[in-house]
Design an enzyme around this catalytic site. Structure first.
Site, PDB file in Angstrom:
ATOM      1  CG  HIS A 288      50.189  37.549  47.032  1.00 30.20           C
ATOM      2  ND1 HIS A 288      50.138  38.861  46.640  1.00 30.20           N
ATOM      3  CD2 HIS A 288      50.742  36.860  46.010  1.00 30.20           C
ATOM      4  CE1 HIS A 288      50.664  38.965  45.425  1.00 30.20           C
ATOM      5  NE2 HIS A 288      51.033  37.769  45.026  1.00 30.20           N
ATOM      6  CD  GLU A 292      47.257  38.504  42.263  1.00 26.74           C
ATOM      7  OE1 GLU A 292      46.894  38.396  41.070  1.00 26.74           O
ATOM      8  OE2 GLU A 292      47.427  39.609  42.832  1.00 26.74           O
ATOM      9  CE  LYS A 295      43.588  40.111  41.913  1.00 29.00           C
ATOM     10  NZ  LYS A 295      44.597  41.111  41.670  1.00 29.00           N
ATOM     11  CG  ASN A 296      43.655  35.023  37.702  1.00 27.26           C
ATOM     12  OD1 ASN A 296      43.721  36.237  37.522  1.00 27.26           O
ATOM     13  ND2 ASN A 296      44.732  34.254  37.768  1.00 27.26           N
TER      14      ASN A 296
END
Ligand code: ADP
Ligand code: MG
Length: 419
Positions: A288, A292, A295-296
């Protein structure tokens, strides 16, 4: 019909909220969960039957005492009612009907029960039939330890099974909590651009507690349900392979990125990590966080360079293995973040992407997210890191790129941060 908290129930909630939560460390969960017998699972059931209502009671009280009349917001009342309902389900859960002989043995030692509130399933499971007790791990005033495998009567299995079903249902009830509470901060944020530190502190505590409750439930359900696998204790993997987890998260993030921007090829993600580096962790948490963060970085790079360049500067993932920590650094050349905005990235609604519509009825499974736009990717990832004694830091060079440091504690014997 809408759920209502009766004054009687509220009194009970207030009573339970007087007890401090009891933290468990990753190491304790691993030591406890290896090849559990039905008796060991019964002890875990007993622990959760005490502990979950205490943790939940704290949340109800807190949701009722939010600043700026926020406690009256319909979405907050809705979430509070879920917590109250789960509390009620737990404290009303019937005691098992155990044969007298087992009951006698079990209640022979009541040392652990000295501080237990009334109305919890009230039987001690401290002693084994043979009188032997495996080394136990003290946590707070109770003990969370293994019990020899014995001929546990079918009632014990039945009780464990019923309790497992109950907490599974509770976990499901609370799935949409993050998206529902998210509305709160969104409304606040719209009113003023100033960070409301009270609300930030509340959300940090609230979501951290949620991670803890879901960890305990997830672990208990897995121990009761899943066939034991050599590398796993419940949902904890004792041989979590970092290089592999990074690779999977990178593939997923790049896939989402290509879809979202209509790219032929998302920026490359280069990983520098020993292929055999393993440690004990919850792989879903690690995936997770990595997903995240990647992706940023992908978004920053694509939005800086546009969607029709031949080649993007790669994102680099560098993994270092220390004695205390495993640190994962993610470096991108996506232009960085202005320094004045750094405090904002840790708030739960700050996003520079188009804000995703928050539908209170939208069911958010724990580990799914769009490319960007909810604004809680970073703060929630930091809570996951801190939950097991790690941390997440971000350093930006405006005009060049961002480095994110994910520290994961290897010793993993810190208790859950519950305050
Ligand atoms: P979201 O991605 O949904 O916007 P996050 O909490 O993940 O929410 O990030 C919040 C904001 O922080 C982003 O919208 C972006 O403006 C900024 N940010 C995060 N990571 C980076 C990065 N690697 N480079 C540049 N900006 C970033
Ligand atoms: Mg994000």
């Amino acid at each position: 019909m809408a759920y209502r908290i009766t004054s009687q129930l509220y009194e009970k909630i207030k009573h339970f909220a007087r007890f401090p939560p009891t933290g468990v460390s990753l190491r304790q969960m691993v030591m406890f969960g290896q090849n559990p017998s039905q008796g060991t699972l019964l002890r875990a059931t007993q622990f959760l039957a005490d502990e979950l209502p205490i943790r939940i009671a704290h949340r109800v009280k807190e949701l009722d005492n939010l600043p700026h009349n926020l406690s009256e917001m319909p979405s907050i009342i809705k979430v509070k009612n879920w917590y109250a309902q789960s509390f009620e389900d737990l404290v009303n859960f019937p005691k098992p009907e155990l044969p007298p002989i087992i009951r006698e043995k079990l209640s022979a030692n009541s040392a652990e029960q000295t501080k237990l509130p009334d109305n919890v399933p009230n039987f001690s499971i401290n002693l084994t039939n043979s009188g032997k007790l495996k080394p136990s791990v003290p946590i707070g005033h109770r003990y969370y330890s293994n019990i020899d495998d014995l001929d546990w009567p079918p009632e014990v299995r039945y009780y464990n099974e019923k309790f497992t079903k109950l907490i599974e249902a509770i976990k499901r009830r609370h799935d949409p909590v993050v998206t529902t509470v998210g509305i709160l901060e969104y409304k606040q944020h719209k009113k003023s651009a100033v960070i409301d530190t009270d609300i930030q502190a509340f959300l940090d505590r609230f979501y951290m507690s949620r991670i803890g409750i879901r960890m305990l439930i997830g672990q208990h359900v897995a121990l009761n349900r899943l066939p034991s696998r050599s590398d796993y204790v419940g949902i904890i993997c004792t041989k979590t392979n970092i290089a592999q987890t990074v690779q999977d998260a990178a593939d997923n993030a790049r896939f989402i990125c290509e879809e979202y921007y209509g790219l032929f090829r998302a920026p490359e993600i280069q990983t520098y990590c020993p292929h055999d580096l393993i440690f004990t962790y919850v792989p879903t948490h690690l995936s997770h966080m990595l997903f995240e963060l990647l992706k940023n970085s992908l978004r920053a790079v694509v939005e800086l360079f546009g969607d029709d360049v031949d080649e993007y500067p790669p994102i680099r993932v560098i993994v270092a293995e220390g004695k205390e920590d495993i640190t994962i650094k993610i470096s991108d050349e996506g232009g960085g973040i202005p320094r004045s905005n750094i405090p904002l990235v840790w708030t739960y609604m700050y996003t520079t992407a188009e804000v995703q519509k928050l539908d209170p009825d939208f069911i958010d499974s724990d580990f799914k997210a769009p490319m960007a736009g909810f604004g809680y990717g970073l703060p929630i990832s930091r809570l996951y890191a801190r939950y097991f004694g790690g941390d997440l830091k971000l350093i930006s060079m405006e005009g060049f790129g961002t480095d994110v440091y994910l520290h994961l504690n290897r010793i993993s014997n810190s208790d859950e941060p519950l305050h």
